[in-house]
Design a protein around this motif. Sequence first.
Motif, PDB file in Angstrom:
ATOM      1  N   SER A   1       0.823  -1.220   0.000  1.00 29.18           N
ATOM      2  CA  SER A   1       0.000   0.000   0.000  1.00 29.18           C
ATOM      3  C   SER A   1       0.855   1.267   0.000  1.00 29.18           C
ATOM      4  O   SER A   1       0.974   1.948   1.026  1.00 29.18           O
ATOM      5  CB  SER A   1      -0.963   0.010   1.199  1.00 29.18           C
ATOM      6  OG  SER A   1      -0.251  -0.187   2.415  1.00 29.18           O
ATOM      7  N   PRO A   2       1.461   1.602  -1.138  1.00 25.98           N
ATOM      8  CA  PRO A   2       2.229   2.841  -1.237  1.00 25.98           C
ATOM      9  C   PRO A   2       1.315   4.029  -1.524  1.00 25.98           C
ATOM     10  O   PRO A   2       0.172   3.852  -1.965  1.00 25.98           O
ATOM     11  CB  PRO A   2       3.127   2.580  -2.442  1.00 25.98           C
ATOM     12  CG  PRO A   2       2.239   1.763  -3.348  1.00 25.98           C
ATOM     13  CD  PRO A   2       1.439   0.872  -2.415  1.00 25.98           C
ATOM     14  N   ASN A   3       1.821   5.235  -1.272  1.00 26.94           N
ATOM     15  CA  ASN A   3       1.133   6.382  -1.857  1.00 26.94           C
ATOM     16  C   ASN A   3       1.637   6.514  -3.297  1.00 26.94           C
ATOM     17  O   ASN A   3       2.556   5.808  -3.722  1.00 26.94           O
ATOM     18  CB  ASN A   3       1.348   7.662  -1.043  1.00 26.94           C
ATOM     19  CG  ASN A   3       2.816   8.059  -0.908  1.00 26.94           C
ATOM     20  OD1 ASN A   3       3.598   7.959  -1.861  1.00 26.94           O
ATOM     21  ND2 ASN A   3       3.214   8.512   0.270  1.00 26.94           N
ATOM     22  N   ARG A   4       1.022   7.405  -4.069  1.00 21.90           N
ATOM     23  CA  ARG A   4       1.356   7.495  -5.492  1.00 21.90           C
ATOM     24  C   ARG A   4       2.829   7.847  -5.706  1.00 21.90           C
ATOM     25  O   ARG A   4       3.488   7.303  -6.594  1.00 21.90           O
ATOM     26  CB  ARG A   4       0.449   8.525  -6.171  1.00 21.90           C
ATOM     27  CG  ARG A   4       0.708   8.705  -7.648  1.00 21.90           C
ATOM     28  CD  ARG A   4       0.472   7.446  -8.451  1.00 21.90           C
ATOM     29  NE  ARG A   4      -0.919   7.074  -8.523  1.00 21.90           N
ATOM     30  CZ  ARG A   4      -1.352   6.005  -9.212  1.00 21.90           C
ATOM     31  NH1 ARG A   4      -0.500   5.222  -9.853  1.00 21.90           N
ATOM     32  NH2 ARG A   4      -2.646   5.713  -9.233  1.00 21.90           N
ATOM     33  N   LYS A   5       3.373   8.738  -4.875  1.00 22.23           N
ATOM     34  CA  LYS A   5       4.772   9.127  -5.025  1.00 22.23           C
ATOM     35  C   LYS A   5       5.689   7.941  -4.759  1.00 22.23           C
ATOM     36  O   LYS A   5       6.646   7.702  -5.509  1.00 22.23           O
ATOM     37  CB  LYS A   5       5.095  10.277  -4.070  1.00 22.23           C
ATOM     38  CG  LYS A   5       6.544  10.746  -4.149  1.00 22.23           C
ATOM     39  CD  LYS A   5       6.802  11.891  -3.183  1.00 22.23           C
ATOM     40  CE  LYS A   5       8.262  12.329  -3.245  1.00 22.23           C
ATOM     41  NZ  LYS A   5       8.535  13.445  -2.289  1.00 22.23           N
ATOM     42  N   GLU A   6       5.421   7.195  -3.695  1.00 20.85           N
ATOM     43  CA  GLU A   6       6.248   6.031  -3.368  1.00 20.85           C
ATOM     44  C   GLU A   6       6.178   4.989  -4.474  1.00 20.85           C
ATOM     45  O   GLU A   6       7.185   4.360  -4.819  1.00 20.85           O
ATOM     46  CB  GLU A   6       5.777   5.421  -2.044  1.00 20.85           C
ATOM     47  CG  GLU A   6       6.089   6.286  -0.836  1.00 20.85           C
ATOM     48  CD  GLU A   6       5.368   5.831   0.421  1.00 20.85           C
ATOM     49  OE1 GLU A   6       5.790   6.224   1.515  1.00 20.85           O
ATOM     50  OE2 GLU A   6       4.358   5.083   0.309  1.00 20.85           O
ATOM     51  N   PHE A   7       4.999   4.826  -5.031  1.00 22.58           N
ATOM     52  CA  PHE A   7       4.830   3.875  -6.123  1.00 22.58           C
ATOM     53  C   PHE A   7       5.687   4.274  -7.324  1.00 22.58           C
ATOM     54  O   PHE A   7       6.401   3.461  -7.912  1.00 22.58           O
ATOM     55  CB  PHE A   7       3.360   3.809  -6.521  1.00 22.58           C
ATOM     56  CG  PHE A   7       3.102   2.978  -7.745  1.00 22.58           C
ATOM     57  CD1 PHE A   7       2.936   1.617  -7.643  1.00 22.58           C
ATOM     58  CD2 PHE A   7       3.034   3.565  -9.003  1.00 22.58           C
ATOM     59  CE1 PHE A   7       2.713   0.843  -8.761  1.00 22.58           C
ATOM     60  CE2 PHE A   7       2.803   2.803 -10.125  1.00 22.58           C
ATOM     61  CZ  PHE A   7       2.636   1.431 -10.011  1.00 22.58           C
ATOM     62  N   ASN A   8       5.612   5.541  -7.714  1.00 24.00           N
ATOM     63  CA  ASN A   8       6.354   6.011  -8.877  1.00 24.00           C
ATOM     64  C   ASN A   8       7.855   5.933  -8.672  1.00 24.00           C
ATOM     65  O   ASN A   8       8.606   5.596  -9.589  1.00 24.00           O
ATOM     66  CB  ASN A   8       5.944   7.447  -9.210  1.00 24.00           C
ATOM     67  CG  ASN A   8       4.541   7.539  -9.784  1.00 24.00           C
ATOM     68  OD1 ASN A   8       4.016   6.562 -10.318  1.00 24.00           O
ATOM     69  ND2 ASN A   8       3.921   8.695  -9.656  1.00 24.00           N
TER      70      ASN A   8
END
Length: 206
Positions: free
Chosen positions: A80-87
Amino acid sequence: RVRFVDIKTGFHLLRIDGDTPSKPQELNKHTSPDAIVVADYCHGAITGKLILDIRKTGVPWYLDTRDPDIGKFSGAHAWSPNRKEFNIAYDFGSELPAYDIMLQDFDLIVITEGASGLELVTADCKYKIQGEEVNTVDVTGAGDVVTAAFCMGELMGLSPPQAAWAANKAAALKVTRRGTEGIRTPEEFQEIVNLAKEQSFKVAKR
């Protein structure tokens, strides 16, 4: 980690994260959990040995980490990352991410997007869970609530999209409360679970 809070209002003003190493954690082998949540702030508490021991339990485990080297956590049921962590983890910038790559490591991805809600990605589909309009007081810990609520939702029999809806609802409640206060009682979360079972979802093929 140091938090600065206004004495009169209780509002969270500032958080300072230090680089003090954390003590490496070990799995309590005298318990039999139904699931495990791994919250990793990259301070040394989560080690390769711990992840190996978690894998050996055979129970589903849920990951919330700031470590961009996401492959070392392969085998987690959900990330469950936030969008920034995912990118950052996959270096895809703002373009459509290559979901096939990340689903080699995880069964499900729950990408949080702040007030916009979250996106659930499964092997075949994407589900967009819209954010709720609330009076935001303090966002501290909202991501932690998403991970915990998604885990609990699945353990309580919800499907992945239902669990994602419950996690989004729980996070929306959390941000209306000061400090790190999340869901107050089991009964409060049970109400969210009951509502989640009544929801329908728009499905998009990946």
